[in-house]
Design an enzyme around this catalytic site. Structure first.
Site, mmCIF file in Angstrom:
data_model
loop_
_atom_site.group_PDB
_atom_site.id
_atom_site.type_symbol
_atom_site.label_atom_id
_atom_site.label_comp_id
_atom_site.label_asym_id
_atom_site.label_seq_id
_atom_site.Cartn_x
_atom_site.Cartn_y
_atom_site.Cartn_z
ATOM 1 N N ARG A 74 0.857 -1.189 0.000
ATOM 2 C CA ARG A 74 0.000 0.000 0.000
ATOM 3 C C ARG A 74 0.890 1.234 0.000
ATOM 4 O O ARG A 74 2.105 1.157 0.132
ATOM 5 C CB ARG A 74 -1.021 0.014 1.136
ATOM 6 N N GLY A 75 0.229 2.387 -0.162
ATOM 7 C CA GLY A 75 0.983 3.627 -0.329
ATOM 8 C C GLY A 75 1.032 3.923 -1.819
ATOM 9 O O GLY A 75 1.412 3.059 -2.623
ATOM 10 N N ALA A 76 0.646 5.127 -2.185
ATOM 11 C CA ALA A 76 0.463 5.438 -3.605
ATOM 12 C C ALA A 76 1.680 5.087 -4.472
ATOM 13 O O ALA A 76 1.544 4.373 -5.474
ATOM 14 C CB ALA A 76 0.048 6.903 -3.763
ATOM 15 N N ARG B 70 -7.716 -0.426 -6.733
ATOM 16 C CA ARG B 70 -7.965 0.663 -5.778
ATOM 17 C C ARG B 70 -8.133 1.964 -6.572
ATOM 18 O O ARG B 70 -7.312 2.284 -7.430
ATOM 19 C CB ARG B 70 -6.813 0.788 -4.769
ATOM 20 N N GLN C 105 -1.643 1.585 10.016
ATOM 21 C CA GLN C 105 -0.357 1.682 9.304
ATOM 22 C C GLN C 105 0.673 2.468 10.115
ATOM 23 O O GLN C 105 1.872 2.217 10.018
ATOM 24 C CB GLN C 105 -0.545 2.356 7.928
ATOM 25 N N ASP D 51 -2.125 10.674 -1.805
ATOM 26 C CA ASP D 51 -2.537 9.646 -2.764
ATOM 27 C C ASP D 51 -2.941 10.244 -4.110
ATOM 28 O O ASP D 51 -2.859 9.579 -5.138
ATOM 29 C CB ASP D 51 -3.671 8.797 -2.189
ATOM 30 N N LYS E 229 -4.668 9.501 3.259
ATOM 31 C CA LYS E 229 -5.298 8.574 4.217
ATOM 32 C C LYS E 229 -6.324 9.285 5.104
ATOM 33 O O LYS E 229 -6.095 10.388 5.580
ATOM 34 C CB LYS E 229 -4.189 7.957 5.066
#
Lengths: 380, 380
Positions: free
Chosen positions: A55-57, A122, A228, A269, A280
């Protein structure tokens, strides 16, 4: 080699492509286990993205590029009757590619399917679509020779990874002057090496400052529902030796009120053409606290996170996730059965609350249409 | 009987004293189990308060009063050689009290010890000390006859419970006009029947409005770290048939930004002479969101929550709790071992952010030194 210098700055492999396999550190198992997943084919990569194992752009963008490469590896190996051990490797590059039995059409079909699958994982992080577009453009530019197509796509996927890492180091270098000795800095979610190519954006700024010898304290929001901050940000910061204090998201206001926060820095993001920033869920609350208590609110993000096709934050699609992320923990209920839940994965911080965006092109103060257009033109 | 009318409005026994035993619904097991603890003696009551098996400022006050009564029960039964089955019961009152072998001194010593123990459990909720003071005053007024001492203390403990319930109904009645049909109302933590004598303060206002036929939606912050919102508030609201949507604390800002919250209402653990209000950690953040988005922020609390001896919020002692509440869930780690944690149980909302405080004496608008002094004098 450039990439060797960059990869030294990674402290762990967030996502990688080695010997024909996408390797991902399973972030859902942190901090209890450091488990590396070996993913074969775009289906497995798409599932890992959807389940937030990566995860994480920026990291999602790289994983998607490698998901496309995994699709390519699969179809090209099929042409060789699977005799080739592996075709692509980030360090070795493209090896001898078997060209028999595979047409340009086969490759385009396979990659179109992989793209659709990966694009559906996503909706909010723009880097996903940006990376898929780059792979598609590389494929389009490669002509009709399967071997050339393979080489070109592999080169592009590895370039995306390498360039992102360079970009993060540039973000760290540009942002470091914002961090002063003795500061108390709040961060939300994880915008570190595990959200990116391996160094980090918001945390990259802190890492660079720390490597320059500055000492400061980072307050890490745990970041509900998936923690996270608790699971990943504290893990990263502690591995780097940076003083870290974990808190529940709702405790940040009391720290500001006590004068114990000097600045906040977060990732992004997607950033709209007017500077509105999706990040987030909970980021907006942090920005509002910075505004009320007169502290700077910084966003650190690569240029690939800007989506200038979208005029403002209200048009950024916000992913709503399942209720169980909120109503259960480790598989056990924390709310009565049937409880209705509001669980957006992101919120939008209006540009007016953003003091500056740190990019690889420099620090963009007072982000807005004008400043973003100037940065898009290469200024910074 | 007055108390029977009141107790009909309870939907579950938060805390009770029946047949010589303190009965507490174990809130740490909700919503999975509705388990009633039977506590004998002040040690067990103190442990239940410390472990948050009973929580919420008014409920803690009542539990402490019953803890004192349990101490009394213990010493007076010792005088009877434990032949008496039980001495005190909320519904039956004080039964025949064995007077032989017990002196006034014995009782005072026993209750002084119990008071010290109960007072050491949790520092922030003023109702704890208020209830202990009432019991002590009753004891002081009872003279030196052990039987009279027993009667007087029991009467006071039951009166504290009954009066608190009456007070909550009055709060509900006074506050109800603030709630309009179709409203979307945010609440934080649990200020319902389980935090109080059985009806509720902030939720009591909503219950009264609902009983009057108004229909509205309640957004319930889950309230990290112990999830009183997820576990208890949703459970209560759903049992009352009120539409409830659960969210992570950090998602509230996005609801405000989308215009989806019309007002917030919360309870209080201690209110200083100038109106500064200590309540569950995260309340300050909710108040700041109300201020920024121009929505009313209401506090609902009995007069017993006001501590006019304390001039302002900065003098309210704030309990810091253990790190494991934040770093583990259901006993399993969610953060790396050794992580430093900031875990205050409460924060202080300045009076300037409070639109009104709903009390049993009426609605106090723009709370401050002057308005609070007028209410203290009985105006309202």
């Amino acid at each position: 080699l450039e990439h060797n210098r960059s990869t030294e700055r990674m402290i762990f492999p967030t996502v990688d492509y080695r010997r024909g396999i996408v390797r991902i550190l399973d972030q859902t198992r942190l901090p209890l286990e450091e488990h590396v997943l070996e993913l074969r084919g775009p289906e497995e990569v798409a599932a890992a993205i959807r389940e937030l194992k990566v995860r994480g752009a920026p990291a999602i963008g790289i994983a998607a590029a490698y998901g496309m490469l995994a699709a390519l590896e699969k179809i090209m190996k099929r042409g060789s009757g699977d005799r080739a051990g592996y075709l692509f490797d980030r360090v070795e590059g493209a090896r001898e590619i078997p060209a028999h039995g595979i047409t340009a059409e086969n490759i385009r079909d396979e990659l179109a399917g992989a793209r659709a699958l990966l694009a559906s994982t996503r909706p909010t992080a723009v880097n996903l679509f940006w990376a898929l577009d780059r792979i598609e453009a590389a494929l389009g530019a490669a002509g009709d020779d399967p071997v050339q197509m393979g080489r070109r796509v592999a080169k592009e996927a590895f370039a995306i990874h390498e360039e992102e890492l360079e970009v993060e180091l540039a973000i760290g270098r540009h942002g470091s002057p914002l961090i002063r000795n003795g500061m108390n800095i709040l961060t939300h979610c994880n915008a570190g090496g595990l959200a990116t190519a391996g160094y980090g954006t918001a945390l990259g700024v802190l890492y660079w400052a720390f490597e320059e010898g500055k000492r400061f304290t980072v307050y890490a929001d745990e970041t509900r529902p998936l923690l996270q901050g608790a699971r990943i940000t504290t893990w990263e910061l502690r591995r780097r030796g940076i003083e870290t204090i974990l808190l529940c998201d709702n405790a940040a206001a009391s720290l500001f009120a006590a004068g114990r926060i000097d600045a906040a820095i977060v990732g992004a993001d997607r950033i709209a053409a007017n500077g509105d920033t999706a990040n987030k869920i909970g980021t907006l609350g942090v920005a509002i606290l910075c505004e009320r208590f007169g502290k700077p609110f910084y966003v650190a993000a690569p240029w690939s996170t800007f989506d200038t096709k979208i005029p403002s934050g209200s048009e950024i699609p916000i992913e709503e996730r399942g209720s169980r992320e909120v109503t259960a923990f480790w598989g056990r209920e924390t709310a009565p059965p049937g409880t209705t839940v509001y669980n957006p994965a992101f919120d939008v911080t209006p540009a007016s609350l953003v003091t500056a965006i740190v990019t690889e092109r420099g620090i963009m103060e007072r982000p807005g249409e004008g400043t973003i257009r100037r940065f898009a033109a290469g200024a910074g």
